[in-house]
Scaffold this active site. Structure first.
Site, PDB file in Angstrom:
ATOM      1  N   ASN A  10       0.867  -1.185   0.000  1.00  0.00           N
ATOM      2  CA  ASN A  10       0.000   0.000   0.000  1.00  0.00           C
ATOM      3  C   ASN A  10       0.896   1.225   0.000  1.00  0.00           C
ATOM      4  O   ASN A  10       1.500   1.552   1.019  1.00  0.00           O
ATOM      5  CB  ASN A  10      -0.890  -0.037   1.258  1.00  0.00           C
ATOM      6  CG  ASN A  10      -1.684   1.242   1.428  1.00  0.00           C
ATOM      7  OD1 ASN A  10      -1.766   2.058   0.513  1.00  0.00           O
ATOM      8  ND2 ASN A  10      -2.274   1.420   2.611  1.00  0.00           N
ATOM      9  N   LYS A  12       0.085   4.291  -0.336  1.00  0.00           N
ATOM     10  CA  LYS A  12      -0.530   5.504   0.227  1.00  0.00           C
ATOM     11  C   LYS A  12      -0.305   6.692  -0.725  1.00  0.00           C
ATOM     12  O   LYS A  12      -0.319   6.517  -1.929  1.00  0.00           O
ATOM     13  CB  LYS A  12       0.009   5.767   1.635  1.00  0.00           C
ATOM     14  CG  LYS A  12      -0.073   4.503   2.494  1.00  0.00           C
ATOM     15  CD  LYS A  12       0.170   4.730   3.940  1.00  0.00           C
ATOM     16  CE  LYS A  12       0.188   3.380   4.644  1.00  0.00           C
ATOM     17  NZ  LYS A  12       0.080   3.474   6.080  1.00  0.00           N
ATOM     18  N   HIS A  96      -9.381   0.766   4.653  1.00  0.00           N
ATOM     19  CA  HIS A  96      -8.117   0.942   5.381  1.00  0.00           C
ATOM     20  C   HIS A  96      -8.374   1.867   6.577  1.00  0.00           C
ATOM     21  O   HIS A  96      -9.175   2.791   6.507  1.00  0.00           O
ATOM     22  CB  HIS A  96      -7.066   1.539   4.439  1.00  0.00           C
ATOM     23  CG  HIS A  96      -5.702   1.543   5.042  1.00  0.00           C
ATOM     24  ND1 HIS A  96      -5.284   2.528   5.919  1.00  0.00           N
ATOM     25  CD2 HIS A  96      -4.674   0.674   4.932  1.00  0.00           C
ATOM     26  CE1 HIS A  96      -4.053   2.262   6.305  1.00  0.00           C
ATOM     27  NE2 HIS A  96      -3.654   1.142   5.728  1.00  0.00           N
ATOM     28  N   GLU A  98      -6.816   4.284   7.737  1.00  0.00           N
ATOM     29  CA  GLU A  98      -6.642   5.728   7.483  1.00  0.00           C
ATOM     30  C   GLU A  98      -7.870   6.306   6.795  1.00  0.00           C
ATOM     31  O   GLU A  98      -8.229   7.459   7.016  1.00  0.00           O
ATOM     32  CB  GLU A  98      -5.363   5.958   6.658  1.00  0.00           C
ATOM     33  CG  GLU A  98      -4.124   5.723   7.511  1.00  0.00           C
ATOM     34  CD  GLU A  98      -2.892   5.280   6.757  1.00  0.00           C
ATOM     35  OE1 GLU A  98      -2.864   5.352   5.513  1.00  0.00           O
ATOM     36  OE2 GLU A  98      -1.942   4.817   7.430  1.00  0.00           O
ATOM     37  N   GLU A 164      -5.369  -5.641  10.291  1.00  0.00           N
ATOM     38  CA  GLU A 164      -4.380  -4.592  10.539  1.00  0.00           C
ATOM     39  C   GLU A 164      -4.702  -3.897  11.858  1.00  0.00           C
ATOM     40  O   GLU A 164      -5.526  -2.966  11.884  1.00  0.00           O
ATOM     41  CB  GLU A 164      -4.422  -3.555   9.415  1.00  0.00           C
ATOM     42  CG  GLU A 164      -4.131  -4.128   8.040  1.00  0.00           C
ATOM     43  CD  GLU A 164      -3.480  -3.101   7.140  1.00  0.00           C
ATOM     44  OE1 GLU A 164      -2.351  -3.359   6.705  1.00  0.00           O
ATOM     45  OE2 GLU A 164      -4.075  -2.046   6.895  1.00  0.00           O
ATOM     46  N   GLY A 170       2.373   1.803  10.821  1.00  0.00           N
ATOM     47  CA  GLY A 170       3.296   2.934  10.721  1.00  0.00           C
ATOM     48  C   GLY A 170       3.989   3.282  12.029  1.00  0.00           C
ATOM     49  O   GLY A 170       4.603   4.344  12.147  1.00  0.00           O
ATOM     50  N   SER A 210       3.404  -2.545  10.339  1.00  0.00           N
ATOM     51  CA  SER A 210       4.865  -2.493  10.541  1.00  0.00           C
ATOM     52  C   SER A 210       5.559  -3.797  10.158  1.00  0.00           C
ATOM     53  O   SER A 210       6.490  -4.233  10.849  1.00  0.00           O
ATOM     54  CB  SER A 210       5.194  -2.101  11.989  1.00  0.00           C
ATOM     55  OG  SER A 210       4.720  -0.796  12.256  1.00  0.00           O
ATOM     56  N   GLY A 232       4.798   1.230   4.748  1.00  0.00           N
ATOM     57  CA  GLY A 232       6.108   1.879   4.608  1.00  0.00           C
ATOM     58  C   GLY A 232       7.156   1.057   3.878  1.00  0.00           C
ATOM     59  O   GLY A 232       7.830   1.561   2.970  1.00  0.00           O
TER      60      GLY A 232
END
Ligand code: PEP
Length: 246
Positions: A10, A12, A96, A98, A164, A170, A210, A232
């Protein structure tokens, strides 16, 4: 039951078309021998064309990070499942954390978007997970009941779930392999209760939060974990390839 592993990236709101192309130039040879692990990379909408072009003729698949639930209409700034499909994508991330946190997505909109994705011929990667390190089972039960559990059996069969835990996204604070596997088992038990044993055995549940080259092997050793959704560490081709190949 053998579930084909899947590792998704992902991206982002990172990269541009030129960086997308150069990512794949490095990444493609690194995953040439990745066995039967499916790879799905989800760039921003504006980078989809570059990603599709850079992966043509490979087994790497491309997905979007979001879609609107309507087929079309006066929804300024939104993108439909059919548009994503026409762009050459096979998958789309839905719900997601976010999106839930910053854009007001709810279990109901997650359900609507999941159905819209399926109707557009896309495979939704539906995200669930608790916000804090507590009440995981209560949160997962509610998310399951209101979104995944409200699908029809035939629809459920075509989705991928990403567990998740939000506290792990993150933050560098990964769930231990045992804790992640417990949560996956719990999601499978909810699936069994609603859709039966075959659906529970077949559904792929990815872990996200992570994931890094250093912890991927330990997590992957858990038979409950069918792959990863990586934020990330998916931005760097070498890191992401080493997670795929873990
Ligand atoms: C994510 O955004 O889905 C995610 C898991 O991010 P990270 O890997 O950076 O924690």
């Amino acid at each position: 039951m053998v579930r084909t592993p899947l590792t998704g990236g992902n991206w982002k709101m990172y990269k541009n078309p030129a960086r997308t192309t150069s990512f794949f130039e490095t990444f493609r040879p690194l995953v040439e021998h990745s066995g039967n692990c499916e790879i799905v990379i989800c760039p921003s909408f504006l980078n989809l064309a570059a990603a599709v072009a850079a992966t043509r003729g490979t087994s790497i698949q491309i997905g979007a990070q979001n879609l609107h639930w309507a087929k079309e209409g006066a929804f300024t700034g939104e993108v439909s499942g059919a548009m994503i499909n026409a762009a050459g994508c096979s998958h789309v991330i839905v719900g997601h954390s976010e999106r839930r946190e910053y854009f007001g997505e709810t279990n109901q909109s997650v359900l609507n978007k999941t159905v819209a994705a399926l109707e557009a011929g896309l495979i939704p990667i539906v995200c669930v997970g608790e916000r804090e390190r507590k009440n995981a089972e209560a949160v997962l039960t509610e998310q399951f009941r209101c979104s995944l559990g409200a699908l029809e059996e035939g629809q459920f069969r075509r989705i991928v779930i990403a567990y998740e835990p939000v506290w792990a996204i993150g933050t560098g604070d990964t769930a231990t392999p045992e804790n992640a596997a417990n949560a996956h088992r719990f999601i499978r038990s909810l699936t069994n209760g609603r859709f039966g044993a075959a659906a529970a055995a077949n559904v792929r549940i990815l872990y996200g939060g992570s994931v890094k080259p250093e912890n991927a092997k330990g997590l992957k050793a858990q038979p409950e974990i069918d792959g990863f959704l990586v934020g990330g560490a998916s931005l760097d081709p070498v890191s992401f390839a080493s997670i795929v190949n873990a």
